[in-house]
Motif scaffolding. Structure first.
Motif, PDB file in Angstrom:
ATOM      1  N   TRP A  66       0.831  -1.209   0.000  1.00  0.00           N
ATOM      2  CA  TRP A  66       0.000   0.000   0.000  1.00  0.00           C
ATOM      3  C   TRP A  66       0.871   1.267   0.000  1.00  0.00           C
ATOM      4  O   TRP A  66       0.484   2.288  -0.574  1.00  0.00           O
ATOM      5  CB  TRP A  66      -0.942   0.015   1.209  1.00  0.00           C
ATOM      6  N   LEU A  67       2.064   1.189   0.631  1.00  0.00           N
ATOM      7  CA  LEU A  67       2.943   2.359   0.671  1.00  0.00           C
ATOM      8  C   LEU A  67       3.563   2.613  -0.709  1.00  0.00           C
ATOM      9  O   LEU A  67       3.707   3.768  -1.134  1.00  0.00           O
ATOM     10  CB  LEU A  67       4.030   2.151   1.719  1.00  0.00           C
ATOM     11  N   GLU A  69       2.105   1.809  -3.547  1.00  0.00           N
ATOM     12  CA  GLU A  69       0.995   2.334  -4.344  1.00  0.00           C
ATOM     13  C   GLU A  69       0.718   3.797  -4.004  1.00  0.00           C
ATOM     14  O   GLU A  69       0.385   4.603  -4.883  1.00  0.00           O
ATOM     15  CB  GLU A  69      -0.259   1.491  -4.119  1.00  0.00           C
ATOM     16  N   THR A  70       0.859   4.154  -2.731  1.00  0.00           N
ATOM     17  CA  THR A  70       0.596   5.530  -2.305  1.00  0.00           C
ATOM     18  C   THR A  70       1.642   6.487  -2.872  1.00  0.00           C
ATOM     19  O   THR A  70       1.313   7.579  -3.348  1.00  0.00           O
ATOM     20  CB  THR A  70       0.575   5.627  -0.768  1.00  0.00           C
ATOM     21  N   SER A  73       0.712   6.834  -6.521  1.00  0.00           N
ATOM     22  CA  SER A  73      -0.593   7.407  -6.855  1.00  0.00           C
ATOM     23  C   SER A  73      -0.858   8.779  -6.263  1.00  0.00           C
ATOM     24  O   SER A  73      -1.789   9.459  -6.694  1.00  0.00           O
ATOM     25  CB  SER A  73      -1.708   6.449  -6.432  1.00  0.00           C
ATOM     26  N   MET A  74      -0.062   9.232  -5.279  1.00  0.00           N
ATOM     27  CA  MET A  74      -0.316  10.556  -4.714  1.00  0.00           C
ATOM     28  C   MET A  74      -0.091  11.671  -5.736  1.00  0.00           C
ATOM     29  O   MET A  74      -0.712  12.729  -5.662  1.00  0.00           O
ATOM     30  CB  MET A  74       0.549  10.787  -3.473  1.00  0.00           C
ATOM     31  N   TRP A 120       7.198   9.766   3.954  1.00  0.00           N
ATOM     32  CA  TRP A 120       6.105  10.741   4.018  1.00  0.00           C
ATOM     33  C   TRP A 120       6.447  12.019   3.245  1.00  0.00           C
ATOM     34  O   TRP A 120       5.574  12.649   2.657  1.00  0.00           O
ATOM     35  CB  TRP A 120       5.759  11.082   5.471  1.00  0.00           C
ATOM     36  N   ILE A 123       5.980  11.502  -0.405  1.00  0.00           N
ATOM     37  CA  ILE A 123       4.554  11.598  -0.726  1.00  0.00           C
ATOM     38  C   ILE A 123       4.121  13.056  -0.880  1.00  0.00           C
ATOM     39  O   ILE A 123       3.375  13.398  -1.810  1.00  0.00           O
ATOM     40  CB  ILE A 123       3.722  10.885   0.362  1.00  0.00           C
ATOM     41  N   GLU A 509      -3.527   3.008  -7.820  1.00  0.00           N
ATOM     42  CA  GLU A 509      -3.617   2.710  -6.389  1.00  0.00           C
ATOM     43  C   GLU A 509      -3.991   1.246  -6.134  1.00  0.00           C
ATOM     44  O   GLU A 509      -3.828   0.742  -5.021  1.00  0.00           O
ATOM     45  CB  GLU A 509      -4.650   3.629  -5.726  1.00  0.00           C
TER      46      GLU A 509
END
Length: 579
Positions: A66-67, A69-70, A73-74, A120, A123, A509
């Motif tokens: 998920w990280l 993908e994030t 996709s962000m 982070w 992102i 995502e």
């Protein structure tokens, strides 16, 4: 432009070349604005390779799908907001200022990512980049379209698509160039600020769109630009056409107001805009749900799923797909005004569906024929080195490499030392165990398995790109740059661009999660199903706009059209009141 004396059947790439050679100012406008497409493409391509090394630097990213993908996709999430705001900014402040703001955001995002000490912050940088890319994705083709003679409009807007694919190819080259450099991925994402800075400087010396200027009562400025674009014999006719079109639109505005929501309501209540949105949104959603950004964002990962474990090898093979994408854009420039937008997209969709089904079959065969897992091979590295899921399984006789990788994110496959297709070891993922595997001249697999089908999967990816790029890759942006009336062009293009980015977000995502849940084979088959639905929507909702003046497109949409097999327009018989 609205007027012009050129016949539609003469619009083709050779005419574009001749016109641009005689009037280089046109190409200067198109290429300067088209750098927005380069920014779009670079962002799409650079994260696919950078992600491999971000995973190496941050173990939390490597172990959490998920990280990953994030992070990917962000940028898309930011682009959704950027496209929405861009539609409003285009109408309120003009195309030029929107492009300048997009460049500033992109540059800031690249610097933030380059200096990121933790996931982070990457992102946050991706969101900033996305805001800029979202604005550029719709504003660049719009600016080019409005600064182009109608007879070469499609070919010039295609330069934006060419620069998108060129940006993707450039990103893969830069990724490959920095694989051995200290900082690897930081250089990859940081260099993304360079084209933004170049475009910012170039756009400062360029004018606003002549159509936007005329709309905002800056007639002299608009005329001065038109005189640089058109031969003297055509300028007055263009100005008369613009004047007639804008006066009609202002009269139509009436009491609807100028607020965004009132304009949105007015747009949806207009049968021409509504039919334009049906077509514009359909092509943008279809462009994403054929799965293209699974290839562009995750191309090296897909290559690894096809059995090529090395990061450098995966990046090198990914150059094939990005290079073919760029070639396809050039093909589009030659044929989009000759064969038409609608026909190119439909042919493209047929090729995409066939390739996706073939990829599904190929990845199924790859999974079925993966090398078995041997208990002897696994225990060769010590019981503590063996993957706990393998040790705890009641029956491991049927386990193969794919079973090992799917069992847990903590499992990896260490290929056999004599032959990588022979039974290998299922081991726990740690740096020490990976080092032990590699020390014995074995190959370490975490994404895919050793397979003799791998090269065929890469070739099919190439065929998929060849099918996609000339049609669905560039034409949706051309359609959206010419299918809306001037008054609604900003808001219409913004809505369609938002639909593109929302679809992009959903696909990017969920891709890695889908591959875990359905396998690579099931995921590509799912995209084949979506592509078929997209083909149906294209056939019934999207008219042909090849060679038409903007007011002719408006009249065609007002009458409506019925699809036919030869992909030409057939005026609808129904009266507008029945719509």
């Amino acid at each position: 432009m609205e007027g012009g004396i050129s016949k539609p059947d003469k619009t083709e790439f050779t005419e574009c070349w001749r016109t641009s050679w005689k009037t280089p100012y046109i190409m200067r406008l198109a290429l300067s604005a088209g750098i927005g497409g380069l920014l779009f493409g670079y962002d799409t391509g650079v994260i696919s390779g950078a992600l491999l090394y971000i995973r190496d630097d941050f173990k939390s990213v490597d172990r959490q799908t998920w990280l990953q993908e994030t992070i990917v996709s962000m940028a898309v999430a930011g682009a959704i907001i950027g496209a929405a705001v861009g539609g409003w900014m285009n109408d309120k402040y003009g195309r030029k200022k929107s492009i300048l703001l997009a460049d500033f955001l992109f540059f800031c995002g690249a610097i933030v990512m380059c200096a990121a000490p933790a996931p982070w912050m990457i992102i946050i940088g991706r969101v900033l980049v996305g805001l800029g890319v979202g604005m550029a994705s719709m504003t660049a083709p719009l600016y080019i379209s409005e600064a182009s003679p109608a007879r070469i409009r499609g070919a010039l807007v295609s330069t934006n698509g060419l620069l998108i694919t060129g940006g993707q190819f450039l990103a893969y080259l830069i990724n490959l160039a920095f694989t051995k450099a200290p900082g690897t991925w930081r250089w990859m994402v940081g260099i993304a600020g360079v084209p933004a800075l170049i475009q910012f400087i170039l756009m400062l010396s360029l004018p606003e769109s002549p159509r936007w200027l005329y709309r905002n009562d800056k007639v002299k400025e608009a005329k001065a630009i038109l005189e640089k674009i058109y031969p003297p014999s055509e300028v007055e006719e263009e100005i008369k056409a613009l004047q007639s079109s804008i006066e009609a639109e202002k009269a139509e505005e009436g009491s609807t107001g100028e607020g965004f929501f009132s304009k949105l309501k007015s747009a949806w209540g207009n049968v021409v805009v509504r039919r334009g949105l049906y077509a514009g949104i359909s092509v943008q959603v279809a462009q994403q749900f054929v799965g293209i950004n699974t290839v562009m964002y995750y191309s090296p990962t897909i290559v690894q799923l096809a059995g090529f474990a090395s990061n450098k090898t995966a990046l090198a093979l990914s150059l094939i797909t990005s290079g073919l994408n760029a070639v396809g854009s050039i093909v589009s420039m030659f044929f989009v005004d000759r064969f038409g937008r609608r026909r190119l997209m439909i042919i493209s969709m047929f090729g995409i569906i066939i390739c996706l089904i073939a990829l599904s079959v190929m990845f199924h065969e790859t999974s079925v024929h993966a090398p078995p897992v041997s208990s002897l091979e696994s225990l060769h590295f010590g019981r503590n080195s063996t993957c706990s899921s393998f040790l705890q399984a009641p029956d491991v006789s049927s386990w193969n490499c794919m079973s090992c990788l799917k069992a847990s994110s903590e499992c990896a496959f260490c290929a056999n030392g004599d032959n990588k297709y022979h039974p290998g070891a299922c081991l726990a993922i740690t740096d020490a165990i990976q080092g032990s595997c590699l020390k014995e001249r074995r190959t370490w697999y975490t994404q895919g398995c050793p397979t003799k089908f791998g090269i065929f999967a890469v070739l099919l990816l190439g065929l998929y790109i060849i099918s996609y790029s000339p049609g669905m890759g560039t034409v949706p942006w051309i359609v959206n740059s010419e299918i809306y009336p001037l008054r609604y062009r900003g808001v219409g293009g913004g809505i369609a661009a938002v639909s593109n980015w929302v679809s992009n977000l959903i696909v990017s995502e969920t891709f890695l999660t889908l591959t875990e849940a359905l396998g690579s084979s099931g995921t590509f088959l799912l995209f084949a199903g979506f592509s078929f639905l997209g083909l149906v929507a294209l056939f019934f909702l999207v008219p042909e706009t090849k060679g038409l003046q903007f007011e002719e497109v408006e009249k065609m949409l007002k009458k409506g059209f019925k699809p036919n097999i030869c992909c030409c327009n057939k005026p609808a018989e129904e009266d507008d009141s029945k719509v």
